[in-house]
Design a protein around this motif. Structure first.
Motif, mmCIF file in Angstrom:
data_model
loop_
_atom_site.group_PDB
_atom_site.id
_atom_site.type_symbol
_atom_site.label_atom_id
_atom_site.label_comp_id
_atom_site.label_asym_id
_atom_site.label_seq_id
_atom_site.Cartn_x
_atom_site.Cartn_y
_atom_site.Cartn_z
ATOM 1 N N UNK A 110 0.921 -1.187 0.034
ATOM 2 C CA UNK A 110 -0.014 -0.139 0.033
ATOM 3 C C UNK A 110 0.837 1.066 0.057
ATOM 4 N N UNK A 111 0.433 2.188 -0.698
ATOM 5 C CA UNK A 111 1.128 3.456 -0.933
ATOM 6 C C UNK A 111 0.230 4.684 -0.527
ATOM 7 N N UNK A 112 0.595 5.342 0.333
ATOM 8 C CA UNK A 112 -0.190 6.391 0.622
ATOM 9 C C UNK A 112 0.123 7.812 0.007
ATOM 10 N N UNK A 113 -0.539 8.544 -0.588
ATOM 11 C CA UNK A 113 -0.154 9.877 -1.312
ATOM 12 C C UNK A 113 -1.192 10.840 -0.918
ATOM 13 N N UNK A 114 -0.278 12.014 -0.780
ATOM 14 C CA UNK A 114 -1.057 13.306 -0.621
ATOM 15 C C UNK A 114 -1.003 14.001 -1.707
ATOM 16 N N UNK A 115 -2.159 14.610 -2.393
ATOM 17 C CA UNK A 115 -2.127 15.318 -3.617
ATOM 18 C C UNK A 115 -2.616 16.652 -3.270
ATOM 19 N N UNK A 116 -1.968 17.672 -3.955
ATOM 20 C CA UNK A 116 -2.295 19.152 -3.984
ATOM 21 C C UNK A 116 -2.751 19.708 -5.263
ATOM 22 N N UNK A 117 -3.772 20.281 -5.526
ATOM 23 C CA UNK A 117 -4.175 20.704 -7.031
ATOM 24 C C UNK A 117 -4.792 22.298 -6.682
ATOM 25 N N UNK A 118 -4.226 23.175 -7.669
ATOM 26 C CA UNK A 118 -4.448 24.712 -7.350
ATOM 27 C C UNK A 118 -4.838 24.929 -8.647
ATOM 28 N N UNK A 119 -5.444 26.072 -8.983
ATOM 29 C CA UNK A 119 -6.130 26.463 -10.310
ATOM 30 C C UNK A 119 -4.953 27.010 -11.012
ATOM 31 N N UNK A 120 -4.753 26.692 -12.245
ATOM 32 C CA UNK A 120 -3.624 27.282 -13.046
ATOM 33 C C UNK A 120 -2.370 26.448 -12.843
ATOM 34 N N UNK A 121 -2.224 25.661 -11.950
ATOM 35 C CA UNK A 121 -0.909 25.280 -11.646
ATOM 36 C C UNK A 121 -0.746 23.564 -11.972
ATOM 37 N N UNK A 122 0.457 23.010 -11.996
ATOM 38 C CA UNK A 122 0.317 21.660 -12.003
ATOM 39 C C UNK A 122 0.304 20.854 -10.724
ATOM 40 N N UNK A 123 -0.578 19.881 -10.908
ATOM 41 C CA UNK A 123 -0.919 19.141 -9.378
ATOM 42 C C UNK A 123 0.581 18.653 -9.037
ATOM 43 N N UNK A 124 0.497 18.575 -7.719
ATOM 44 C CA UNK A 124 1.807 18.049 -6.943
ATOM 45 C C UNK A 124 1.220 16.683 -6.053
ATOM 46 N N UNK A 125 2.094 15.680 -6.067
ATOM 47 C CA UNK A 125 1.786 14.563 -5.139
ATOM 48 C C UNK A 125 3.123 14.266 -4.491
ATOM 49 N N UNK A 126 2.836 13.757 -3.249
ATOM 50 C CA UNK A 126 4.085 13.200 -2.520
ATOM 51 C C UNK A 126 3.565 12.056 -1.655
#
Length: 306
Positions: A110-126
């Motif tokens: 199992x791999x736990x990921x946190x994702x951040x999405x913001x308007x007009x920007x590339x998504x970020x995941x860790x």
């Protein structure tokens, strides 16, 4: 028909970083079809999204190179996490963005990921490493490394960093070199590499060349990755290698207790610059937690007539 998207991963800029094909709703595809589709895309990796075995999880991922299936890989994990978040929200974001957590099932666990999405920007995941890096016991001669990578023996090693074998699920021979010039000079001879390269975790180890600093002022380390046995002369960004490198950094640099945020640049020599975020947490003298993160930007989408 099966929908797919192409993401450039470990970059916020289209046509940089490491391209990834994400194939959605892939439960109906056989193993052979997945492998054939990965060969058709001919990218370093293609990730297939299936229903999770545990219904409370987000998805199950299967990751293929053009040659074989992998138990774990970093850029497919980051890219798939962002792609699934994009797909769920359908491009509709609140003005201040949104954070979410994805639990992904991979062959490694199992791999736990946190994702951040913001308007007009590339998504970020860790994501949290499902398995910490460990050193594998093997003797590797610098002369063999030099012959395989086109390096002089005196260019191999810096400070107390020496050639060593590490794995966080995928094995890599860590090849420290003096500086950016030595890293730029490296060129992997597939025959010479496969002649002596060690095995780890049931597979032939890849070559990972690294030095301190980088072209980008934010970079802590500069790296290149060669996997000739996987049909990949060079990879522009390798999260599984950064995961393995975390063990070597702790071992050779003697990281003290606390949190250590590092950035690894890769792909510069290929014209596809990438930035991989590496966070190493140490408790006492041991590594307690490692996270890998980066941006991902969608550049294409379509349908497979399968």
């Amino acid at each position: 028909m099966t929908e797919y998207a192409i993401y450039d991963v470990f970059t916020g800029t289209a046509l940089a970083g490491n391209p990834l094909a994400v194939v959605f709703d892939a439960d109906h595809l056989s193993d052979g079809q997945m492998q054939a589709i990965a060969r058709e895309f001919n990218l370093s990796e293609t990730v297939f999204v299936l229903k999770p075995e545990n219904p409370v999880h987000t998805a199950r991922l299967r990751i293929f190179t053009s040659q074989r299936e992998l138990p774990f890989a970093g850029h497919p994990t980051v890219g798939a996490a962002v792609a699934l978040a994009d797909r769920r929200l359908g491009g509709t974001l609140p003005a201040n963005g949104i954070d979410m957590v994805k639990m992904l099932e991979e062959k490694i666990g199992q791999v736990r990921c946190a994702v951040r999405l913001q308007p007009g920007k590339a998504g970020f995941a860790e994501f949290d490493l499902p398995k910490l890096s460990r050193q594998l016991d093997v003797e590797i001669e610098p002369a063999d490394i030099g012959a395989a990578l086109g390096l002089d023996p005196h260019e191999i090693g810096f400070e107390n960093h020496r050639v060593s074998l590490w794995s966080a699920g995928v094995p890599f021979v860590m090849v420290p070199v003096h500086d950016l010039a030595a890293a730029a000079k490296a060129d992997c001879n597939a025959y010479e590499w496969e002649r002596f390269a060690p095995m780890g975790d049931g597979q032939l180890a890849f070559a990972y060349v690294y030095c301190r600093g980088g072209v980008n002022h934010a970079a802590s380390f500069h790296a290149r990755m060669f996997a000739p046995g996987d049909g990949m002369p060079e990879d522009p960004a390798t999260g599984s290698a950064a995961a393995a490198l975390s063990g070597a950094i702790h071992h050779f640099d003697g990281l003290p207790e606390g949190k250590h945020a590092l950035v690894i640049e890769q792909g510069v020599e290929m014209g596809r610059p990438s930035l991989i975020h590496l966070h190493i947490d140490c408790a006492g003298t041991e590594v307690s937690h490692v996270r890998i993160g980066g941006e991902a930007v969608r550049i294409a989408e379509g349908k497979l007539m399968i």
